[in-house]
Design a protein around this motif. Structure first.
Motif, PDB file in Angstrom:
ATOM      1  N   PHE A 155       0.853  -1.190   0.000  1.00  0.00           N
ATOM      2  CA  PHE A 155       0.000   0.000   0.000  1.00  0.00           C
ATOM      3  C   PHE A 155       0.889   1.241   0.000  1.00  0.00           C
ATOM      4  CE2 PHE A 155      -2.342  -3.489   1.631  1.00  0.00           C
ATOM      5  CZ  PHE A 155      -3.640  -3.313   1.183  1.00  0.00           C
ATOM      6  N   ASP A 156       0.698   2.098  -0.980  1.00  0.00           N
ATOM      7  CA  ASP A 156       1.518   3.288  -1.131  1.00  0.00           C
ATOM      8  C   ASP A 156       0.602   4.508  -1.274  1.00  0.00           C
ATOM      9  OD1 ASP A 156       3.461   5.161  -1.638  1.00  0.00           O
ATOM     10  OD2 ASP A 156       4.458   4.008  -3.205  1.00  0.00           O
ATOM     11  N   ASN A 157       0.794   5.500  -0.395  1.00  0.00           N
ATOM     12  CA  ASN A 157       0.023   6.740  -0.459  1.00  0.00           C
ATOM     13  C   ASN A 157      -1.478   6.464  -0.349  1.00  0.00           C
ATOM     14  OD1 ASN A 157      -0.159   9.582  -0.647  1.00  0.00           O
ATOM     15  ND2 ASN A 157      -0.531   9.475  -2.846  1.00  0.00           N
ATOM     16  N   VAL A 158      -1.843   5.646   0.628  1.00  0.00           N
ATOM     17  CA  VAL A 158      -3.244   5.294   0.874  1.00  0.00           C
ATOM     18  C   VAL A 158      -3.676   5.862   2.218  1.00  0.00           C
ATOM     19  CG1 VAL A 158      -4.874   3.381   1.202  1.00  0.00           C
ATOM     20  CG2 VAL A 158      -3.052   3.201  -0.516  1.00  0.00           C
ATOM     21  N   ASP A 178       1.677 -13.857   6.666  1.00  0.00           N
ATOM     22  CA  ASP A 178       1.552 -12.983   5.501  1.00  0.00           C
ATOM     23  C   ASP A 178       2.253 -11.658   5.729  1.00  0.00           C
ATOM     24  OD1 ASP A 178       0.011 -14.978   4.405  1.00  0.00           O
ATOM     25  OD2 ASP A 178      -1.910 -14.019   4.868  1.00  0.00           O
ATOM     26  N   ARG A 179       2.919 -11.174   4.671  1.00  0.00           N
ATOM     27  CA  ARG A 179       3.683  -9.935   4.743  1.00  0.00           C
ATOM     28  C   ARG A 179       2.916  -8.795   4.067  1.00  0.00           C
ATOM     29  NH1 ARG A 179       8.675 -12.545   1.726  1.00  0.00           N
ATOM     30  NH2 ARG A 179       6.851 -13.436   0.677  1.00  0.00           N
ATOM     31  N   GLN A 180       2.920  -7.634   4.729  1.00  0.00           N
ATOM     32  CA  GLN A 180       2.246  -6.454   4.216  1.00  0.00           C
ATOM     33  C   GLN A 180       3.150  -5.247   4.402  1.00  0.00           C
ATOM     34  OE1 GLN A 180      -1.439  -6.388   6.426  1.00  0.00           O
ATOM     35  NE2 GLN A 180      -2.019  -8.445   5.774  1.00  0.00           N
ATOM     36  N   TYR A 181       3.150  -4.377   3.402  1.00  0.00           N
ATOM     37  CA  TYR A 181       4.042  -3.215   3.425  1.00  0.00           C
ATOM     38  C   TYR A 181       3.238  -1.949   3.144  1.00  0.00           C
ATOM     39  CZ  TYR A 181       7.833  -0.053   1.968  1.00  0.00           C
ATOM     40  OH  TYR A 181       8.693   1.002   1.859  1.00  0.00           O
ATOM     41  N   PHE A 182       3.435  -0.935   3.993  1.00  0.00           N
ATOM     42  CA  PHE A 182       2.735   0.341   3.883  1.00  0.00           C
ATOM     43  C   PHE A 182       3.765   1.456   3.822  1.00  0.00           C
ATOM     44  CE2 PHE A 182       0.252  -2.738   6.155  1.00  0.00           C
ATOM     45  CZ  PHE A 182      -1.043  -2.596   5.685  1.00  0.00           C
ATOM     46  N   ARG A 183       3.662   2.300   2.806  1.00  0.00           N
ATOM     47  CA  ARG A 183       4.611   3.410   2.662  1.00  0.00           C
ATOM     48  C   ARG A 183       3.831   4.700   2.380  1.00  0.00           C
ATOM     49  NH1 ARG A 183       9.106   2.834  -1.865  1.00  0.00           N
ATOM     50  NH2 ARG A 183       7.208   2.711  -3.137  1.00  0.00           N
ATOM     51  N   ALA A 200       3.778  -6.865   9.342  1.00  0.00           N
ATOM     52  CA  ALA A 200       3.376  -5.615   8.699  1.00  0.00           C
ATOM     53  C   ALA A 200       4.422  -4.539   8.944  1.00  0.00           C
ATOM     54  CB  ALA A 200       2.014  -5.156   9.229  1.00  0.00           C
ATOM     55  N   VAL A 201       4.929  -3.953   7.874  1.00  0.00           N
ATOM     56  CA  VAL A 201       5.931  -2.894   7.947  1.00  0.00           C
ATOM     57  C   VAL A 201       5.304  -1.582   7.510  1.00  0.00           C
ATOM     58  CG1 VAL A 201       8.121  -2.034   7.030  1.00  0.00           C
ATOM     59  CG2 VAL A 201       7.849  -4.476   7.548  1.00  0.00           C
ATOM     60  N   PHE A 202       5.432  -0.562   8.362  1.00  0.00           N
ATOM     61  CA  PHE A 202       4.966   0.788   8.059  1.00  0.00           C
ATOM     62  C   PHE A 202       6.189   1.689   7.950  1.00  0.00           C
ATOM     63  CE2 PHE A 202       1.547  -1.398  10.157  1.00  0.00           C
ATOM     64  CZ  PHE A 202       0.407  -0.988   9.488  1.00  0.00           C
ATOM     65  N   GLU A 203       6.379   2.264   6.784  1.00  0.00           N
ATOM     66  CA  GLU A 203       7.535   3.131   6.557  1.00  0.00           C
ATOM     67  C   GLU A 203       7.068   4.531   6.153  1.00  0.00           C
ATOM     68  OE1 GLU A 203      11.902   2.971   4.452  1.00  0.00           O
ATOM     69  OE2 GLU A 203      10.247   1.985   3.411  1.00  0.00           O
TER      70      GLU A 203
END
Length: 342
Positions: A155-158, A178-183, A200-203
């Motif tokens: 997820f990018d710019n959400v 499950d892996r999830q990535y938020f930027r 879940a990674v939030f950057e």
């Protein structure tokens, strides 16, 4: 060969497919466009294989969207770079009754649900605008904006907007991590509004705690991880910021969630290199969800955080990583061989 544009019938408003070609031709990128009056769910239903992109044009789409597991490799994006332009929103709560008289429950209340591996979402707003004040008769006040399972979800710019349980980062099975990535995402809410058992990674994300007209504290918690004991990695927030619409110290940073269906869970949360605003209780930033599972027994830690909510006033209330330990808590270690940030 000339490019064709296909109008998909049966949907009110503009839903069009661009890039359709005969089977003998070289493959093109397959794109569906959803315009006001159309349906995002109808576009998802029309996807018939990997490699599709659904472009959502500016407007508000009041509907529930569900992306099933077999829609792997789907991209869903706003037509502009501003996520405020295209909004998918609905207003179910966990205690809302379905037509059959049962209630939706937490996960079932979600406006946006995805179980599809390899999902990419960009430049959209996903929201649940159910409000407690409008429904005093409902006690199940969880109202999820997005319920996510499926490995390699990015997820990018959400923007994720709701109140209680805004973003449910989950896994498809109890033996899955499950892996999830938020930027560059914006996530706001009040009670446990980022929660679940996913890796879940939030950057560089912005977490915003909301004002609440209640006479008790804490008014809520940002994180409520429920990581499986066998998973070395839970929720990681790195280079983020946490701001608040409530008074100073009204919110906790986290509390552990040990679900009744997985009493062996060992919640894991690392917040590092992040600015914590004054809305976070700096004296006691963590609390318990249940007395049987005290937060001190969980995998909670911080590293090099700054801001008034990160003050080290009571050291025993703020577990800290050493430099060597921090090297193990990075987006690279959490996401393994998946590189959505590359």
């Amino acid at each position: 060969m000339r490019r064709r544009t296909l109008l998909l019938t049966g949907v009110a408003g503009g839903l069009t497919a661009a890039g359709s070609r005969p089977a003998s031709a070289a493959p093109r990128r397959r794109v569906l466009h959803v315009r006001p009056g159309g349906s995002v769910q109808a576009a998802v239903d029309a996807v018939d294989g990997p490699g599709w992109t659904v472009v959502v044009h500016p407007g508000t789409y009041r509907e529930v969207v569900n992306i099933p597991a077999h829609k792997a490799g789907l991209t869903l994006c706003g037509a502009t770079r501003d996520p405020r332009d295209a909004v998918i929103v609905y207003d179910n709560a966990g205690g809302t009754k379905k037509p059959d008289g049962t209630t939706y429950g937490t996960a079932g209340s979600a406006t946006f649900t995805s179980a599809a591996p390899g999902l990419t979402v960009r430049d959209l707003t996903l929201a649940n605008d159910w409000l407690r004040a409008d429904h005093p008769e409902i006690t199940g006040t969880q109202a999820v904006a997005a319920y996510l399972t499926g490995d390699r979800s990015s997820f990018d710019n959400v923007r994720f907007l709701a109140h209680q349980d805004t973003l449910f980062v989950d896994t498809g099975a109890l033996d899955a991590f499950d892996r999830q990535y938020f930027r560059h995402c914006h996530i706001e809410g009040d009670v446990d509004f980022v929660f679940g058992r996913a890796t879940a990674v939030f950057e560089q994300c912005h977490f915003r705690t909301l004002a609440r007209d209640v006479d008790f504290t804490p008014k809520g918690m940002v994180f409520a991880p429920s990581t499986a004991r066998a998973n070395p990695y839970g929720i990681l927030a790195v280079r983020c910021r946490i701001t608040s619409g409530a008074e100073d110290g009204a919110y906790k940073l986290a509390r552990p969630w040990v679900p009744s269906y997985e009493t062996t869970a060992w919640p894991s949360l690392v917040v590092r290199d992040t600015w914590l605003g004054p809305g976070i209780d700096a004296v006691a930033p963590y609390t318990d969800m249940r007395e049987a599972y005290p937060w001190q027994s969980m995998r909670f830690a911080e590293y090099r955080n700054t801001g008034p909510g990160a003050a080290l006033s009571v050291p025993e209330n703020r577990p800290r990583l050493s430099r060597a330990q921090a090297a193990l808590h990075t987006k690279e270690t959490y996401l393994g061989d998946w590189r959505p940030y590359a």
